[in-house]
Design an enzyme around this catalytic site. Structure first.
Site, PDB file in Angstrom:
ATOM      1  N   GLY A 239       1.154  -1.341   0.074  1.00  0.00           N
ATOM      2  CA  GLY A 239       0.173  -0.111  -0.020  1.00  0.00           C
ATOM      3  C   GLY A 239       0.854   1.053   0.067  1.00  0.00           C
ATOM      4  O   GLY A 239       0.443   2.565  -0.038  1.00  0.00           O
ATOM      5  N   GLU A 273       3.989  -6.603   1.233  1.00  0.00           N
ATOM      6  CA  GLU A 273       3.478  -7.541   0.284  1.00  0.00           C
ATOM      7  C   GLU A 273       3.512  -5.822  -0.669  1.00  0.00           C
ATOM      8  O   GLU A 273       1.889  -5.542  -0.987  1.00  0.00           O
ATOM      9  CB  GLU A 273       2.071  -8.061   0.561  1.00  0.00           C
ATOM     10  CG  GLU A 273       2.141  -9.102   0.875  1.00  0.00           C
ATOM     11  CD  GLU A 273       0.376  -9.194   1.580  1.00  0.00           C
ATOM     12  OE1 GLU A 273      -0.239  -8.799   1.169  1.00  0.00           O
ATOM     13  OE2 GLU A 273       0.083 -10.789   2.061  1.00  0.00           O
ATOM     14  N   PRO A 274       4.220  -5.059  -0.477  1.00  0.00           N
ATOM     15  CA  PRO A 274       4.492  -3.569  -2.282  1.00  0.00           C
ATOM     16  C   PRO A 274       4.348  -4.260  -3.133  1.00  0.00           C
ATOM     17  O   PRO A 274       4.484  -5.305  -4.141  1.00  0.00           O
ATOM     18  CB  PRO A 274       6.032  -3.344  -1.680  1.00  0.00           C
ATOM     19  CG  PRO A 274       6.658  -4.426  -1.380  1.00  0.00           C
ATOM     20  CD  PRO A 274       5.623  -5.552  -0.660  1.00  0.00           C
ATOM     21  N   ARG A 276       3.187  -1.132  -5.697  1.00  0.00           N
ATOM     22  CA  ARG A 276       2.839  -0.165  -6.617  1.00  0.00           C
ATOM     23  C   ARG A 276       4.018   0.193  -5.941  1.00  0.00           C
ATOM     24  O   ARG A 276       4.802   0.853  -7.204  1.00  0.00           O
ATOM     25  CB  ARG A 276       2.244   0.682  -6.057  1.00  0.00           C
ATOM     26  CG  ARG A 276       1.859   1.976  -6.602  1.00  0.00           C
ATOM     27  CD  ARG A 276       0.886   2.605  -5.917  1.00  0.00           C
ATOM     28  NE  ARG A 276      -0.501   2.914  -5.903  1.00  0.00           N
ATOM     29  CZ  ARG A 276      -1.180   2.329  -6.901  1.00  0.00           C
ATOM     30  NH1 ARG A 276      -1.435   2.717  -7.361  1.00  0.00           N
ATOM     31  NH2 ARG A 276      -2.964   2.368  -6.508  1.00  0.00           N
ATOM     32  N   ARG A 312      -6.386   4.133 -14.836  1.00  0.00           N
ATOM     33  CA  ARG A 312      -6.548   4.432 -14.120  1.00  0.00           C
ATOM     34  C   ARG A 312      -7.519   5.871 -13.896  1.00  0.00           C
ATOM     35  O   ARG A 312      -7.568   6.143 -13.064  1.00  0.00           O
ATOM     36  CB  ARG A 312      -5.026   4.455 -12.851  1.00  0.00           C
ATOM     37  CG  ARG A 312      -4.469   3.138 -13.053  1.00  0.00           C
ATOM     38  CD  ARG A 312      -3.434   2.762 -12.204  1.00  0.00           C
ATOM     39  NE  ARG A 312      -3.298   3.948 -11.203  1.00  0.00           N
ATOM     40  CZ  ARG A 312      -3.148   4.755 -10.610  1.00  0.00           C
ATOM     41  NH1 ARG A 312      -2.323   5.619 -11.005  1.00  0.00           N
ATOM     42  NH2 ARG A 312      -3.182   5.400  -9.194  1.00  0.00           N
ATOM     43  N   TYR A 316      -9.259   5.736 -11.021  1.00  0.00           N
ATOM     44  CA  TYR A 316      -9.523   6.232 -10.106  1.00  0.00           C
ATOM     45  C   TYR A 316      -9.663   7.297 -10.181  1.00  0.00           C
ATOM     46  O   TYR A 316      -9.375   8.202  -8.797  1.00  0.00           O
ATOM     47  CB  TYR A 316      -8.050   5.809  -8.999  1.00  0.00           C
ATOM     48  CG  TYR A 316      -8.028   4.119  -9.672  1.00  0.00           C
ATOM     49  CD1 TYR A 316      -9.051   3.309  -8.612  1.00  0.00           C
ATOM     50  CD2 TYR A 316      -7.318   2.905 -10.144  1.00  0.00           C
ATOM     51  CE1 TYR A 316      -8.801   2.302  -8.534  1.00  0.00           C
ATOM     52  CE2 TYR A 316      -7.204   2.139  -9.933  1.00  0.00           C
ATOM     53  CZ  TYR A 316      -8.072   0.976  -9.226  1.00  0.00           C
ATOM     54  OH  TYR A 316      -7.567   0.162  -9.304  1.00  0.00           O
ATOM     55  N   CYS A 344     -14.908   5.453 -28.020  1.00  0.00           N
ATOM     56  CA  CYS A 344     -16.343   5.641 -27.647  1.00  0.00           C
ATOM     57  C   CYS A 344     -16.680   5.578 -26.029  1.00  0.00           C
ATOM     58  O   CYS A 344     -17.967   5.062 -25.642  1.00  0.00           O
ATOM     59  CB  CYS A 344     -17.306   5.359 -28.632  1.00  0.00           C
ATOM     60  SG  CYS A 344     -16.238   4.935 -30.374  1.00  0.00           S
ATOM     61  N   GLU A 345     -16.580   6.292 -25.375  1.00  0.00           N
ATOM     62  CA  GLU A 345     -16.273   6.791 -23.534  1.00  0.00           C
ATOM     63  C   GLU A 345     -16.362   8.145 -23.371  1.00  0.00           C
ATOM     64  O   GLU A 345     -15.128   7.920 -23.483  1.00  0.00           O
ATOM     65  CB  GLU A 345     -16.208   6.308 -22.955  1.00  0.00           C
ATOM     66  CG  GLU A 345     -16.097   4.129 -23.014  1.00  0.00           C
ATOM     67  CD  GLU A 345     -17.099   3.968 -22.431  1.00  0.00           C
ATOM     68  OE1 GLU A 345     -17.875   3.912 -21.756  1.00  0.00           O
ATOM     69  OE2 GLU A 345     -17.803   2.416 -23.016  1.00  0.00           O
TER      70      GLU A 345
HETATM   71  C1  LIG Z   1      -3.074  -5.533  -3.742  1.00  0.00           C
HETATM   72  C2  LIG Z   1      -2.578  -5.843  -2.094  1.00  0.00           C
HETATM   73  C3  LIG Z   1      -1.025  -5.345  -2.144  1.00  0.00           C
HETATM   74  C4  LIG Z   1      -0.459  -3.958  -2.785  1.00  0.00           C
HETATM   75  O1  LIG Z   1      -0.765  -3.144  -2.963  1.00  0.00           O
HETATM   76  P1  LIG Z   1       0.023  -1.848  -3.366  1.00  0.00           P
HETATM   77  O2  LIG Z   1      -1.039  -0.856  -3.093  1.00  0.00           O
HETATM   78  O3  LIG Z   1      -0.271  -1.987  -4.841  1.00  0.00           O
HETATM   79  O4  LIG Z   1       1.846  -2.304  -2.402  1.00  0.00           O
HETATM   80  C5  LIG Z   1      -0.498  -6.291  -1.368  1.00  0.00           C
HETATM   81  N1  LIG Z   1      -1.676  -6.611  -0.699  1.00  0.00           N
HETATM   82  C6  LIG Z   1      -3.180  -7.265  -0.685  1.00  0.00           C
HETATM   83  C7  LIG Z   1      -3.749  -8.507   0.014  1.00  0.00           C
HETATM   84  C8  LIG Z   1      -3.283  -6.555  -2.361  1.00  0.00           C
HETATM   85  O5  LIG Z   1      -4.483  -6.853  -2.592  1.00  0.00           O
END
Ligand SMILES: *Cc1c(COP(=O)(O)O)cnc(C)c1O
Length: 419
Positions: A239, A273-274, A276, A312, A316, A344-345
């Site tokens: 995240g 769990e990075p 992005r 995106r 978003y 076409c949107e």
């Molecule tokens: C999407 C996701 C991530 C990665 O999120 P980023 O914002 O890309 O770092 C990590 N863990 C889980 C469970 C996710 O669904």
């Protein structure tokens, strides 16, 4: 944006002039800088040196096999959300034990596949999932290591569509129900509860929501131990945000310090769990200007890329910087324009009311910060061919996913003989 710099007036990815790529591969095309991806992974690895930790790259951000291979070579694990992603990770040579399987809706077949592959950890998100996984594992004579993903009910102050850790989101288990779910899991001989997990959202630019979430997780680990459930893993999710609009998100080192402290307090191994943060800034989408249309109220720069290539902005309201790949002369006047695609949107735009230097038909623009949640979300809407991807290292570049032919696009369909 350090991976893409102007040299002699032309935007380069590492040592490669982007004009060369646009001309030889065609546009639209994604271009990734290998060194940038590796550098950002190493920021995590370096900050974690000496810590019992595993960085599982969240591959839904960018699942190209070449990108996965770069990260696997550096020792990364993978955070996956489907059988397809597990298969991609295995195909890229990831150690199955370093694969975490997350996601709110896993089918019995997917669970069975993951068990037979011998993945390291299932992050489960409901009591029903606990029971189903227990059944599937029992029938296979296996024991599944699980972490329970809790919803810590914190507001990460990001876009609503990427907020995942607040009450009312579909993700995780409400904090007050977590103890019950752990006890239920512990009662299944085919399950081994080892971890507490959470992932509160994406594009987070402040550490406070993390501090709040991690402290709740640590409390839960302690409460579980008091109940005799031995927790050894703290999986803090991903995240961490990037600077799409020049905002200044926390450094990886500062973020890791907060996570590391929490894991130390909980006496747990740390899993991160990075997604992005590792790939976003290492990618651009190149697109060619087709027309500049001067309306009475607005000027539209119509490009050959579209929402099917990069969704995106419309999904978003995301801001992506847009720069010409030929460096504008200093002091060149800018105009306020909308950069739009051919679909076409009305939602088919990359930027609205954006200050852009003078552009004309044939010019190539780079939409930056496009390495994450770009190509993975592409579609062939409007019968447009899926966007190709190119990986650059130093002076060399390779097409790592070619643009499909029209025959491939059309040939996937079958017309029944009763039509
Ligand atoms: C999407 C996701 C991530 C990665 O999120 P980023 O914002 O890309 O770092 C990590 N863990 C889980 C469970 C996710 O669904």
């Amino acid at each position: 944006m350090t991976d893409f710099v102007y040299r002699n007036g032309r935007l380069h990815a590492e040592g490669v002039d982007l004009t060369r790529i646009a001309e030889s591969v065609g546009t639209p095309v994604y271009v990734y800088a290998a060194g940038g991806i590796e550098r950002r992974y190493r920021e995590y690895a370096d900050a974690l040196a000496g810590t019992d930790a595993m960085v599982c790259y969240a591959m839904k951000a960018n699942d190209n096999q070449a990108v996965l291979s770069l990260l696997r070579n550096l020792g990364a694990g993978a955070d996956t959300v489907s059988e397809g992603e597990i298969r991609r990770a295995l195909a890229a040579g990831f150690d199955p034990k370093k694969i975490v399987y997350s996601g709110v809706g896993k089918s019995a077949d997917e669970m069975g596949f993951a068990l037979s592959a011998g993945i390291g950890e299932f992050n489960v998100e409901s009591d029903h999932e606990v029971d189903l996984l227990a059944d599937v594992a029992r029938q296979m004579g296996k024991r599944a290591k699980i972490a329970v993903r809790i919803n810590p009910d914190v507001d990460p102050k990001t876009h609503a569509k990427i907020t995942t850790g607040k009450k009312g989101n579909k993700f995780g288990i409400d904090f007050d129900q977590a103890m019950g779910v752990f006890k239920r899991a512990a009662a299944h001989p085919s399950l081994e509860p080892v971890g507490v997990a959470s992932h509160i959202g994406s594009q987070i630019t402040n550490l406070d929501p993390y501090r709040a979430a991690f402290s709740r997780m640590v409390d839960l680990v302690k409460a579980l131990r008091a109940e005799g459930i031995a927790i050894s893993v703290l999986d803090v999710g991903g995240g961490l945000g990037v600077g799409y609009t020049g905002e200044d998100p926390p450094s990886v080192a500062d973020y890791v310090a907060v996570a590391r402290d929490a894991a130390a307090e909980a006496g747990c191994k740390l899993v991160l769990e990075p997604g992005r943060r590792i790939v976003a800034e290492a990618g651009v989408l190149l697109t060619r200007v087709l027309f500049v249309k001067e309306g009475s109220a607005k000027t539209f720069v119509i490009v050959d890329g579209a929402m099917n290539d990069l969704i995106r902005p419309t999904l978003y309201e995301a801001h992506h910087p847009i720069v010409p790949i030929t460096e504008p002369k200093p002091g060149t006047a800018k105009r306020r324009v909308d950069v739009v695609g051919p679909i076409c949107e009305s939602g088919d735009f990359f930027a609205k009311e954006r200050e852009l230097g003078p552009v004309g038909a044939g010019d190539i623009l780079a939409i930056t910060h496009a390495g994450a949640y770009g190509a993975v979300m592409a579609s062939s809407y409007n019968a447009r061919r899926l966007t190709p991807e190119v990986l650059v290292r130093g002076q060399q570049f390779s097409v790592v996913r070619p643009r499909p032919s029209y025959d491939e696009l059309i040939g996937r369909d079958r017309v029944p003989d009763w039509v």
